[in-house]
Scaffold this motif. Structure first.
Motif, mmCIF file in Angstrom:
data_model
loop_
_atom_site.group_PDB
_atom_site.id
_atom_site.type_symbol
_atom_site.label_atom_id
_atom_site.label_comp_id
_atom_site.label_asym_id
_atom_site.label_seq_id
_atom_site.Cartn_x
_atom_site.Cartn_y
_atom_site.Cartn_z
ATOM 1 N N HIS A 122 0.888 -1.331 0.123
ATOM 2 C CA HIS A 122 0.112 0.038 0.179
ATOM 3 C C HIS A 122 0.855 1.280 0.179
ATOM 4 O O HIS A 122 0.549 2.180 -0.572
ATOM 5 C CB HIS A 122 -0.818 -0.103 1.227
ATOM 6 C CG HIS A 122 -2.054 -0.971 1.040
ATOM 7 N ND1 HIS A 122 -3.247 -0.796 0.524
ATOM 8 C CD2 HIS A 122 -2.081 -2.410 1.558
ATOM 9 C CE1 HIS A 122 -4.138 -1.730 0.355
ATOM 10 N NE2 HIS A 122 -3.366 -2.865 1.064
ATOM 11 N N THR A 139 -5.811 1.022 3.490
ATOM 12 C CA THR A 139 -6.110 -0.139 4.418
ATOM 13 C C THR A 139 -5.922 -0.063 6.055
ATOM 14 O O THR A 139 -5.149 0.804 6.259
ATOM 15 C CB THR A 139 -5.135 -1.619 4.041
ATOM 16 O OG1 THR A 139 -5.534 -2.607 4.827
ATOM 17 C CG2 THR A 139 -3.594 -1.230 4.111
ATOM 18 N N CYS A 147 -0.959 -4.822 -1.195
ATOM 19 C CA CYS A 147 -2.391 -4.083 -1.658
ATOM 20 C C CYS A 147 -3.049 -5.112 -2.507
ATOM 21 O O CYS A 147 -4.476 -5.293 -2.125
ATOM 22 C CB CYS A 147 -1.900 -3.043 -2.542
ATOM 23 S SG CYS A 147 -3.206 -1.938 -3.048
ATOM 24 N N HIS A 151 -7.095 -6.518 -1.156
ATOM 25 C CA HIS A 151 -8.173 -6.579 -2.143
ATOM 26 C C HIS A 151 -8.806 -7.952 -2.262
ATOM 27 O O HIS A 151 -10.067 -7.917 -2.638
ATOM 28 C CB HIS A 151 -7.738 -5.937 -3.499
ATOM 29 C CG HIS A 151 -7.493 -4.533 -3.450
ATOM 30 N ND1 HIS A 151 -6.526 -3.735 -3.041
ATOM 31 C CD2 HIS A 151 -8.402 -3.412 -3.972
ATOM 32 C CE1 HIS A 151 -6.812 -2.539 -3.236
ATOM 33 N NE2 HIS A 151 -8.139 -2.364 -3.613
ATOM 34 N N GLY A 155 -10.353 -6.527 3.094
ATOM 35 C CA GLY A 155 -10.201 -5.505 2.424
ATOM 36 C C GLY A 155 -10.922 -4.198 3.246
ATOM 37 O O GLY A 155 -11.520 -3.296 2.658
ATOM 38 N N GLN A 157 -10.950 -0.879 4.868
ATOM 39 C CA GLN A 157 -10.001 0.467 4.426
ATOM 40 C C GLN A 157 -10.783 1.473 5.282
ATOM 41 O O GLN A 157 -12.009 1.685 5.825
ATOM 42 C CB GLN A 157 -10.581 0.579 3.209
ATOM 43 C CG GLN A 157 -9.652 -0.080 1.940
ATOM 44 C CD GLN A 157 -9.882 0.071 0.894
ATOM 45 O OE1 GLN A 157 -10.746 0.864 0.220
ATOM 46 N NE2 GLN A 157 -8.993 -0.307 0.146
ATOM 47 N N ALA A 166 -12.316 -2.694 -0.284
ATOM 48 C CA ALA A 166 -11.270 -2.962 -1.232
ATOM 49 C C ALA A 166 -11.914 -3.966 -2.430
ATOM 50 O O ALA A 166 -11.559 -3.516 -3.484
ATOM 51 C CB ALA A 166 -10.081 -3.475 -0.531
ATOM 52 N N PRO A 167 -12.247 -5.053 -2.167
ATOM 53 C CA PRO A 167 -12.852 -5.881 -3.056
ATOM 54 C C PRO A 167 -13.928 -5.236 -4.176
ATOM 55 O O PRO A 167 -14.030 -5.586 -5.167
ATOM 56 C CB PRO A 167 -13.656 -7.149 -2.352
ATOM 57 C CG PRO A 167 -13.123 -7.086 -1.033
ATOM 58 C CD PRO A 167 -12.931 -5.479 -0.823
ATOM 59 N N ASN A 169 -13.377 -2.300 -5.447
ATOM 60 C CA ASN A 169 -12.355 -1.508 -6.272
ATOM 61 C C ASN A 169 -11.406 -2.513 -7.320
ATOM 62 O O ASN A 169 -10.590 -2.166 -8.042
ATOM 63 C CB ASN A 169 -11.484 -0.751 -5.388
ATOM 64 C CG ASN A 169 -12.227 0.230 -4.791
ATOM 65 O OD1 ASN A 169 -12.985 1.018 -5.181
ATOM 66 N ND2 ASN A 169 -11.844 0.384 -3.365
ATOM 67 N N ILE A 170 -11.833 -3.816 -7.230
ATOM 68 C CA ILE A 170 -11.236 -4.824 -8.164
ATOM 69 C C ILE A 170 -11.684 -4.514 -9.608
ATOM 70 O O ILE A 170 -12.747 -4.520 -9.956
ATOM 71 C CB ILE A 170 -11.371 -6.009 -7.668
ATOM 72 C CG1 ILE A 170 -10.624 -6.514 -6.443
ATOM 73 C CG2 ILE A 170 -10.575 -7.012 -8.834
ATOM 74 C CD1 ILE A 170 -10.938 -7.799 -5.895
ATOM 75 N N ARG A 210 -12.826 -13.138 -3.030
ATOM 76 C CA ARG A 210 -12.860 -12.887 -1.797
ATOM 77 C C ARG A 210 -14.081 -13.739 -0.964
ATOM 78 O O ARG A 210 -13.609 -14.233 -0.124
ATOM 79 C CB ARG A 210 -13.423 -11.556 -1.726
ATOM 80 C CG ARG A 210 -13.310 -10.745 -0.423
ATOM 81 C CD ARG A 210 -13.617 -9.479 -0.101
ATOM 82 N NE ARG A 210 -13.712 -8.875 1.087
ATOM 83 C CZ ARG A 210 -14.448 -9.244 2.157
ATOM 84 N NH1 ARG A 210 -15.412 -10.121 2.163
ATOM 85 N NH2 ARG A 210 -14.282 -8.772 3.528
ATOM 86 N N VAL A 227 -6.724 -1.853 -9.778
ATOM 87 C CA VAL A 227 -7.778 -1.302 -8.816
ATOM 88 C C VAL A 227 -7.774 -0.104 -8.990
ATOM 89 O O VAL A 227 -6.930 0.820 -9.747
ATOM 90 C CB VAL A 227 -6.829 -1.508 -7.165
ATOM 91 C CG1 VAL A 227 -6.707 -2.904 -7.009
ATOM 92 C CG2 VAL A 227 -5.680 -0.809 -7.214
#
Length: 354
Positions: A122, A139, A147, A151, A155, A157, A166-167, A169-170, A210, A227
């Protein structure tokens, strides 16, 4: 473990042929370093792998996994190694795939995304992104964590109010499956396309990455992933000074302003956060457990326990809300949002913490 038997030597020689002698080891002293970490369960279950392999590309990972299928040996993968107990060796011929050679980052400024590999942290991504007026979700695991791994794992944040978990933003993913085949998802599934889109065509496979807590390498190894990035209103380099644990970072107050306030009840806390989200102000909005505040504030074990046993945080920060106002557009935005926030705090019965 059958260290040195015929199968062991065969596997080791084959891996040397794939990625070179410099990036494969069965040296007892070296593999011992991959036997445990600081977690108690890791110490109790301590067991060294037979091999450590450091691939440098997706193709290297693919060949290692195909080799594992051919000779029937188990493997696990390390990102930044922050959760070692779930990947430590448990059976003979175990190979740990250490991705520390795969730490490359590519940033597409125009389309606001970054392509990352498993060992990119990150801190690396954030440092490069803010130079371009962008940032990624921060994170809760720490800037030294992978990072990519974050994700596809929990995830969480600190900026989830704006950036989501985070997932979410994949985007495009390059993924080596347990049988050695390479699966590309999102826009990458179209020949010649780039990483810019996460959905489709067809069923969205990102949920398999995930699930509830990530598959932890059981469904293969993700070698590259894109991401999302977001606009960053701060300076291109974080203004830091001092040495940890006394290191500090103060962002420009005309663009970033923190507020802490508390409520008598959790219900009031929730209602206040709901009202803040309705008017869409702030870059960070959090309800923080008191223990988190003590973790981040204390500079020693003694300081932590003294304030905790005195119940300083429990008495003064119960049902607290933390808001950081971000001047995405201008300094005037911070001033405007500050007025709105103070009205909400007053109307919902909150108490500001100086």
């Amino acid at each position: 473990m059958p260290l040195g038997d015929e199968k062991h030597k065969l596997i080791c020689d084959e891996m040397v042929n794939i990625i070179g002698a410099d990036y494969v080891s069965d040296d007892p002293a070296l593999v011992e370093a991959y036997s445990r970490d600081f977690y108690a369960v890791s110490v109790l279950r301590k067991q060294s792998p037979e091999f450590v392999a450091l691939p440098g590309s997706t193709e290297d990972v693919q060949q290692i996994i195909r080799l594992a299928n051919r000779y029937m040996f188990p493997f696990s993968v390390i990102g930044s190694g922050m959760l070692f107990p779930v990947i430590g060796a448990r059976k003979p011929y175990w190979c740990i795939v250490d991705t520390k050679r795969m730490d490359r980052i590519e940033i597409d400024e125009k389309n606001m995304y970054a392509i990352i590999e498993p060992y990119a942290t990150h801190a690396q991504l954030h440092a490069e992104a803010i130079k371009r007026g962008l940032y990624m979700g921060n994170t809760m695991a720490g800037s030294q964590s992978s990072c990519l791994a974050n994700h596809v794992f929990q995830g969480e944040q600190g900026t989830a109010y704006r950036t989501g978990y985070a997932p979410h933003n994949i985007l495009g993913v390059e993924w080596v499956l347990p049988n050695g085949e390479i699966l590309t998802t999102g826009s990458l599934a179209n020949p010649g396309a780039s990483y810019f889109w996460g959905e489709g065509p067809g069923p969205d496979a990102r949920g398999l990455l995930r699930g509830l807590l990530g598959h932890l390498g059981a469904l293969g190894i993700v070698t590259r992933m894109a991401v999302k990035l977001y606009p960053w209103p701060g300076p291109p380099v974080l203004p830091t000074e001092g040495v940890a644990p006394d290191k500090k970072c103060e962002l420009p107050p005309e663009r970033f302003k923190w507020y802490f306030f508390t409520y008598p009840t959790l219900e009031q806390t929730i209602e206040a956060m709901r009202e803040i989200s309705k008017v869409e102000i702030g870059g960070v909005l959090q309800h923080l457990p008191e223990v988190f505040l003590d973790w981040w504030w204390a500079k020693s074990r003694a300081e932590y326990w003294s304030t905790w046993t005195e119940e300083y945080w429990q008495k003064n920060f119960k049902n607290s809300v933390a808001v950081c106002l971000w001047g995405f557009a201008s300094e005037k935005q911070v001033a405007y949002e500050e007025r709105v926030l103070k009205e909400i705090i007053e109307e919902t019965g909150g108490r500001l913490i100086p």
